[in-house]
Design an enzyme around this catalytic site. Structure first.
Site, PDB file in Angstrom:
ATOM      1  N   ASP A 250     -11.986  44.300  42.035  1.00  0.00           N
ATOM      2  CA  ASP A 250     -11.742  43.840  43.413  1.00  0.00           C
ATOM      3  C   ASP A 250     -11.975  44.939  44.443  1.00  0.00           C
ATOM      4  OD1 ASP A 250     -11.112  41.311  42.568  1.00  0.00           O
ATOM      5  OD2 ASP A 250      -8.970  41.715  42.407  1.00  0.00           O
TER       6      ASP A 250
ATOM      7  N   GLY B  16      -8.282  31.704  43.045  1.00  0.00           N
ATOM      8  CA  GLY B  16      -8.825  31.477  41.705  1.00  0.00           C
ATOM      9  C   GLY B  16      -7.803  31.818  40.633  1.00  0.00           C
TER      10      GLY B  16
HETATM   11  C1  S3P Z   1      -7.231  38.659  38.500  1.00  0.00           C
HETATM   12  C2  S3P Z   1      -8.369  38.933  37.800  1.00  0.00           C
HETATM   13  C3  S3P Z   1      -9.645  39.235  38.449  1.00  0.00           C
HETATM   14  C4  S3P Z   1      -9.493  39.623  39.906  1.00  0.00           C
HETATM   15  C5  S3P Z   1      -8.544  38.713  40.621  1.00  0.00           C
HETATM   16  C6  S3P Z   1      -7.177  38.736  39.973  1.00  0.00           C
HETATM   17  C7  S3P Z   1      -6.014  38.328  37.751  1.00  0.00           C
HETATM   18  O1  S3P Z   1     -10.470  38.087  38.386  1.00  0.00           O
HETATM   19  O2  S3P Z   1     -10.743  39.618  40.547  1.00  0.00           O
HETATM   20  O3  S3P Z   1      -8.407  39.098  41.974  1.00  0.00           O
HETATM   21  O4  S3P Z   1      -4.909  38.337  38.340  1.00  0.00           O
HETATM   22  O5  S3P Z   1      -6.118  38.050  36.551  1.00  0.00           O
HETATM   23  P1  S3P Z   1     -11.347  37.769  37.066  1.00  0.00           P
HETATM   24  O6  S3P Z   1     -10.415  37.605  35.957  1.00  0.00           O
HETATM   25  O7  S3P Z   1     -12.099  36.507  37.353  1.00  0.00           O
HETATM   26  O8  S3P Z   1     -12.247  38.956  36.907  1.00  0.00           O
END
Ligand code: S3P
Length: 450
Positions: A327, A101
């Site tokens: 996380d 993501g």
């Molecule tokens: C991340 C932000 C978090 C985290 C992901 C890494 C990042 O997600 O859960 O593993 O590198 O910006 P969200 O921004 O959706 O909370």
């Protein structure tokens, strides 16, 4: 379309004391950002300690499709020859972000103000994750998109030909959304102002400064902050040293707390204040975790940790701490199952849209291994059974989620009977050497006999 992979179950058994040095992989968040900003700079960026795991390698491949040149030296250092802000080229093929993501959303931001079209896709887990949260605000810069109903991948994003700067308040407590907008702002004329009530991780802000962007941060009167980025930026290349990932550190650290007689050290771990919620919570539970040699490295605070097995007591985790340990809830919930007393965790609705619905996955897994847990709409209540109190003896479903897989394997090191996970392949998305590292500390993890 790719054929589904063959699942690889893995089993963990109650182990003798863990000892040794845990050399952890590079931080995942910082690794993604180093590659992306390197691709947007003019000239050669060097990155030492990059996390070489599927999530980050998928981002590297996407950036190559977008015209940047990336290479890895024999010494492990990565070099990125950037194309400059606004210089990304239209990719000739789909961009496949696998399970990541972060990679997908940040690259959406990077192309949203450049007049190219790209098609984004990912694995079955990523194709279920909401992208509207980033696409909707990106469209305010002038980008357009077409996604599957509900804002899911595969989707196409068409960057703005004549981007405009924006003022936008990010409602969701997501660093990915904030970062995507900051990256998009780099190529929009004028100053964009992105605010957020939650204090989410600030690696993009740190790194934008290191790459020479004009950026300012100001607190909001009711909490949170606003970040101002001046567009039509020219980024200069940087030398990035990636600290070791605290979200990966969480697993051996928890194992050392739970396995009696253990003592391990974890050198060079990132100690960014927006990522240290787990350490704070574990210390409140009674964990003996020493931090030494605190220093600055590549613009981030790092330090060496020494962890000893400790009796733990349940605590109430303040919901305001969630962004700083988002996380780490799967492993915290596992630790809480072995503590004495009740641990309450709330404010976790974001866990429902991670690599899996993590709240549901944690609850199903904990129930399967004989722990006492209650699922709330936005949280968990775990009634700890003490260090010897959890039965184990189950196979836990991991739903393509690396952190669920690692959390339940750590549980199996302390349960009375072994715990196996249905599939450990996803661990390679963030921590490819998890199993050999845990084994080097003395953990018993093997392929199950059945
Ligand atoms: C991340 C932000 C978090 C985290 C992901 C890494 C990042 O997600 O859960 O593993 O590198 O910006 P969200 O921004 O959706 O909370």
């Amino acid at each position: 379309m790719q054929a589904p992979e063959i699942p690889r179950p893995l089993e963990a058994r109650r182990s003798g004391p863990l000892e040794g040095i845990a050399e952890l992989p590079g931080d995942k968040s910082i690794s993604h950002r180093a590659l992306i900003l390197g691709a947007l700079a003019v000239g050669e960026t060097r990155v030492a300690g990059l996390l070489e795991a599927d999530d980050v390698l998928d981002t590297a491949a996407a950036l190559q499709h977008l015209g940047a040149t990336l290479s890895r030296g024999d010494d492990g250092e990565w070099r990125i020859c950037g194309v400059g802000v606004g210089g990304l080229a239209e990719p000739a093929d789909m961009l496949d972000f696998g399970n990541s993501g972060t990679g997908a959303r940040l690259v959406m931001g990077a192309i949203a103000t450049t007049p190219i079209t790209a098609i984004f896709t990912g694995d079955a887990s990523l194709r279920k994750r909401p992208m509207g949260r980033v696409l909707d605000p990106l469209s305010r810069f002038g980008a357009t998109f077409a996604a599957r109903r509900g804002g899911f991948m595969p989707l196409s994003l068409c960057g703005a030909g004549r981007p405009i700067s924006i003022e936008h308040h990010v409602e969701v407590a997501s660093a990915q959304v904030k970062s995507a907008l900051l990256l998009a702002a780099l190529n929009a004329p004028g100053c964009s102002r992105i605010s957020q009530s939650a204090l989410t991780r600030d690696h993009t802000e740190h790194m934008l400064r290191a790459f020479g962007a004009t950026i300012a941060v100001e607190p909001l009167p009711r909490g949170g902050e606003a970040v101002m980025v001046t567009g039509e930026a020219e980024l200069r290349p940087a030398c990035v040293i990636v600290p070791r990932d605290p979200s990966s550190a969480a697993f051996p650290l928890a194992a050392a707390l739970l396995v009696p007689g253990s003592e391990i050290s974890l050198p060079g771990v990132l100690l960014n204040a927006r990522r240290n919620g787990l350490l704070e919570t574990l210390r409140e539970m009674g964990a003996e975790i020493e931090t030494t040699n605190v220093r600055q490295s590549g613009g981030e605070k790092v330090g060496d940790l020494v962890v000893r097995s400790s009796p733990l007591a349940g605590v109430e985790v303040p919901p305001s701490r969630a962004p700083a340990m988002i996380d780490e809830y799967p492993i915290l919930a596992v630790v809480a199952a072995f503590a004495e007393g009740r641990t309450v965790m709330r404010g976790l609705s974001e866990l429902r849209v991670k690599e899996s619905d993590r709240l549901a996955g944690i609850v199903r897994g904990l129930k399967a291994i004989g722990a006492d847990v209650e699922e709330l709409a936005d949280g968990l209540i775990v009634d700890g059974r003490g260090i010897d109190g959890v039965r184990g003896g189950a196979r836990v479903s991991t739903h393509m989620d690396h952190r669920l897989a690692m959390a339940f394997l750590i549980a199996g090191l302390a349960t009375r009977e072994p715990v196996s996970v249905d599939d450990s392949t996803m661990v390679r998305t963030s921590f490819p050497k998890f199993r050999p590292l845990m084994r080097s500390l003395g953990a018993e993890m093997m392929s199950p006999r059945r």
